[in-house]
Design a protein around this motif. Structure first.
Motif, PDB file in Angstrom:
ATOM      1  N   LEU A 359       0.843  -1.201   0.000  1.00 18.67           N
ATOM      2  CA  LEU A 359       0.000   0.000   0.000  1.00 18.67           C
ATOM      3  C   LEU A 359       0.876   1.247   0.000  1.00 18.67           C
ATOM      4  O   LEU A 359       1.959   1.249   0.575  1.00 18.67           O
ATOM      5  N   GLY A 360       0.352   2.293  -0.620  1.00 28.63           N
ATOM      6  CA  GLY A 360       1.054   3.573  -0.577  1.00 28.63           C
ATOM      7  C   GLY A 360       0.576   4.372   0.635  1.00 28.63           C
ATOM      8  O   GLY A 360      -0.480   4.108   1.193  1.00 28.63           O
ATOM      9  N   ILE A 361       1.399   5.336   1.045  1.00 35.64           N
ATOM     10  CA  ILE A 361       1.033   6.184   2.194  1.00 35.64           C
ATOM     11  C   ILE A 361       1.087   7.632   1.746  1.00 35.64           C
ATOM     12  O   ILE A 361       2.024   8.037   1.040  1.00 35.64           O
ATOM     13  N   GLU A 362       0.081   8.381   2.167  1.00 29.95           N
ATOM     14  CA  GLU A 362       0.081   9.803   1.801  1.00 29.95           C
ATOM     15  C   GLU A 362      -0.224  10.629   3.045  1.00 29.95           C
ATOM     16  O   GLU A 362      -1.309  10.524   3.621  1.00 29.95           O
ATOM     17  N   VAL A 363       0.765  11.382   3.493  1.00 30.98           N
ATOM     18  CA  VAL A 363       0.583  12.227   4.673  1.00 30.98           C
ATOM     19  C   VAL A 363       0.617  13.673   4.176  1.00 30.98           C
ATOM     20  O   VAL A 363       1.575  14.087   3.537  1.00 30.98           O
ATOM     21  N   LYS A 364      -0.462  14.427   4.482  1.00 31.40           N
ATOM     22  CA  LYS A 364      -0.542  15.806   3.965  1.00 31.40           C
ATOM     23  C   LYS A 364      -0.720  16.796   5.091  1.00 31.40           C
ATOM     24  O   LYS A 364      -1.651  16.659   5.891  1.00 31.40           O
ATOM     25  N   ASP A 365       0.174  17.782   5.175  1.00 32.54           N
ATOM     26  CA  ASP A 365       0.059  18.883   6.154  1.00 32.54           C
ATOM     27  C   ASP A 365      -0.337  18.402   7.543  1.00 32.54           C
ATOM     28  O   ASP A 365      -1.201  18.995   8.195  1.00 32.54           O
ATOM     29  N   LEU A 366       0.297  17.353   7.973  1.00 33.40           N
ATOM     30  CA  LEU A 366      -0.104  16.727   9.244  1.00 33.40           C
ATOM     31  C   LEU A 366       0.404  17.510  10.455  1.00 33.40           C
ATOM     32  O   LEU A 366       1.603  17.737  10.618  1.00 33.40           O
ATOM     33  N   THR A 367      -0.561  17.889  11.306  1.00 26.79           N
ATOM     34  CA  THR A 367      -0.203  18.520  12.577  1.00 26.79           C
ATOM     35  C   THR A 367      -0.811  17.682  13.683  1.00 26.79           C
ATOM     36  O   THR A 367      -1.979  17.289  13.609  1.00 26.79           O
TER      37      THR A 367
END
Ligand SMILES: Nc1ncnc2c1ncn2[C@@H]1O[C@H](COP(=O)(O)OP(=O)(O)OP(=O)(O)O)[C@@H](O)[C@H]1O
Length: 622
Positions: A359-367
């Motif tokens: 699986l791919g992972i996508e983390v966006k602007d994570l706070t």
């Protein structure tokens, strides 16, 4: 323990009882003397009652027996005998059935408490200090004998209270106001005692209390084999004992100051109660004397008046029942606060069978920040990992590496931004979070069989052969061969036939667990420093093997030791100051860039070489 005691020879049981009395005497000689005196008085009263009632009936019968009206006496005698025998039988049956019920009841309690610990999807609830304390207090109290007493004593309580109602009806037929006055007195006493017990149970046993927790902890510590070494080496046995006594007394202080006033009120109400009962008996005697009450009814009224006592506090049965109700109140309130049904176990999701594939992972602007911290740990972090890539996350202590992993595994909800695994939200979607397999630094050493310890990586998703293959690939063959019961050997000395493993052996089990997870369909595999306890070479060897075995799987390695992660296709540096990724590339690229990674790598390699390493395996040659 209780069952074993029942079977012990009489002499042994008597000796045990003697020890029990001696201990009470040692702990509180004054109160023990008081209790002994009160008990002897109670015994004297009971015996006097028996003799006096017999004499009373004898005296009455001497007067009336020759009367024709005395003939039904024998019929009444049979009814009396049958009722006595039935009463005994119902009592025994009740005890038997009660014990059977309490076994199931107890199991359900454990299930409800355990579920409160398991159910919340995220770790936030369990990491909340108050919730965690409430849970552990409930778990601890569910084992208390008083609670057990409450479970088995409920029917006894019901019988006694209903009998008391019957007694009230009988006395009512004599003078309606007599039972009312007596019951009012008993209810007052009961309320006082209940109020006191409520306070005691709530403050001392149910509410988390730091002193009691400390006392409990120290008492466990004193007998814990793991602490035994340090306690002896540092010579802190005496200190521990003193600390225990101090904490225990401090825990008791919570309720003792409240009881002085209560005790006075209680004594006053009890005196009033004794006066009312004494007065009622005197009235009955007088009316019998002047012929206002039929002689045959005197004994009935007498017994009924004494039977009203059950409207008062009922000692251990009542305390046990109260403890049960206070306990249940707290359990239900905790379950409600967690969104769980009051007393019905919620249906936990069955393990899903992932379709498999990286699986791919996508983390966006994570706070994300921990509630107990003022500053967020991660601040606007973005990271994209394509399916099948091997990624290493490095950074200084406390930079937030484990936090990032927990967010990817759906164990925390992001404050801002998003995390997607295979396109889904791992926090919300159990299927997605189930596809991220993580072996943490403090991975659990389950004191269960080797099979379970490995198969937990893919529980319910893969057959036994998966565990076997995983262990073999994790180079655990030797470990298996050395275990007496093979796969069924419990991995703890606390269990019969069990054995403890060394740190290195546990690492192999953890690695096998991770490989089993991949075989079971995990789409992302994370090793979050599970090998930190190993030396550099051993850790590097395990990571290398791991990368070989998981080729084509999305893998994330977390480590402080940069030499061990250099073989990862991609390395990202997490900067604790900014809460973001500061460097991103292959080992060669990051070394060429000459940034923080290159600096840390060179420093570690130099230290390794100075310590006697070749420098090569530490990466100095990169
Ligand atoms: N459950 C928690 N509650 C509050 N703060 C926490 C919690 N877990 C971690 N922290 C804090 O968050 C920060 C990041 O911790 P984290 O464990 O993610 O760092 P790390 O990079 O994995 O550290 P290490 O390399 O030492 O394992 C640290 O300051 C840590 O003290």
């Amino acid at each position: 323990m209780g069952e074993a005691d029942d079977k012990a020879p009489l002499l042994e049981r008597l000796t045990g009882f003697g020890t029990h009395i001696r201990l009470m005497w040692t702990v509180a000689p004054g109160w023990s003397t008081f209790c002994l005196a009160a008990s002897l008085l109670g015994v004297a009263c009971n015996i006097a009652n028996m003799i006096v009632v017999g004499r009373l009936v004898g005296a009455l019968s001497a007067v009336v027996l020759h009367d024709a009206a005395a003939r039904p006496l024998w019929g009444w005698f049979v009814v009396f005998a049958v009722a006595a025998v039935l009463g005994q039988i119902s009592g025994a049956a009740m005890t038997w059935a009660g014990a059977r019920t309490s076994a199931g009841y107890r199991a359900r309690l454990d299930e409800l408490i355990g579920e409160a610990g398991l159910q919340p999807a995220d770790l936030g609830t369990l990491e909340d200090e108050k919730t965690a304390q409430r849970l552990s207090t409930l778990a601890e109290n569910s084992r208390s004998w008083l609670l057990r007493f409450g479970m088995t004593g409920s029917w006894e309580f019901l019988v006694t209270k209903l009998t008391a109602l019957g007694a009230a009806a009988v006395v009512f037929s004599w003078h309606w106001w007599v039972p009312l006055v007596i019951i009012a007195c008993f209810v007052l006493v009961s309320r006082q005692v209940r109020g006191w017990l409520d306070e005691l149970l709530d403050n001392v046993f149910e509410r988390p209390n730091a002193d009691r927790q400390r006392a409990d902890y120290i008492s466990r510590l004193m007998i814990h084999p793991e602490a035994a070494k340090e306690i002896r080496v540092f010579g802190i046995a005496g200190w521990l004992e003193q600390r225990y006594v101090r904490s225990w007394h401090a825990a008791q202080d919570v309720f003792w100051p409240h009881t002085g006033r209560r005790r006075l009120i209680l004594i006053m109400v009890m005196v009033a109660e004794a006066l009312v009962i004494g007065g009622s008996l005197a009235l009955l005697g007088y009316q019998a004397y002047v012929g206002a009450v039929a002689v045959g009814l005197v004994t009935t009224y007498l017994v009924a008046i004494l039977g009203l006592e059950a409207f008062g506090p009922m000692g251990d049965v009542e305390s046990g029942l109260m403890r049960t109700t206070v306990f249940l109140r707290n359990l239900v309130s905790l379950r409600r606060s967690l969104g769980l049904p009051d007393l019905r176990p919620a249906e936990l999701p069955a393990p899903t069978v992932p379709s498999g594939g990286a699986l791919g992972i996508e983390v966006k602007d994570l706070t994300f920040g921990y509630p107990s911290r003022t500053e967020p740990t991660l601040r606007g972090l973005s990271l994209e990992v394509p399916p099948g890539q091997s990624l290493a996350v490095v950074g200084v202590n406390g930079a937030g590496k484990s936090t990032l992993i927990k967010l990817i595994a759906g164990l925390y909800r992001p404050d801002q931004g998003s995390v997607r695994v295979g396109g889904g939200d791992p926090f919300v979607d159990v299927d997605e979070s189930g596809r991220v397999a993580v072996v943490f630094q403090d991975f659990v050493h389950y004191p269960l069989s080797l099979r379970d310890n490995v198969a937990f990586g893919a529980m319910g998703r893969a057959g036994d052969d998966v565990a076997a293959t995983a262990l073999q690939r994790a180079a655990g063959d030797e470990l298996l061969a050395a275990l007496g019961d093979g796969w069924d050997t419990p991995l703890s000395k606390d269990f019969e036939g069990g054995t403890d493993l060394s740190g290195g052996q546990w690492q192999r089990v953890a690695l096998a667990r991770a490989l089993a997870a991949v075989a079971g369909g995990a789409g992302v595999l994370v090793l979050d420093e599970p090998t930190a306890a190993l030396d550099v070479r051993a850790e590097a060897a395990i990571f290398d093997r791991f990368l070989d075995l998981t080729h084509g799987v999305t893998t994330i390695l977390v480590s402080h030791r940069l030499s061990t992660v250099r073989r990862a296709e991609r390395i990202v540096v997490l900067d604790g100051n900014t809460g973001r990724i500061s460097e991103d590339g292959s080992h060669q690229e990051l070394m060429a860039a000459g940034g923080a990674y290159a600096e840390m790598f060179t420093l570690q390699a130099r230290r390794f070489a100075l310590a006697g390493g070749t420098g090569d395996s530490a990466g100095a040659g990169a």
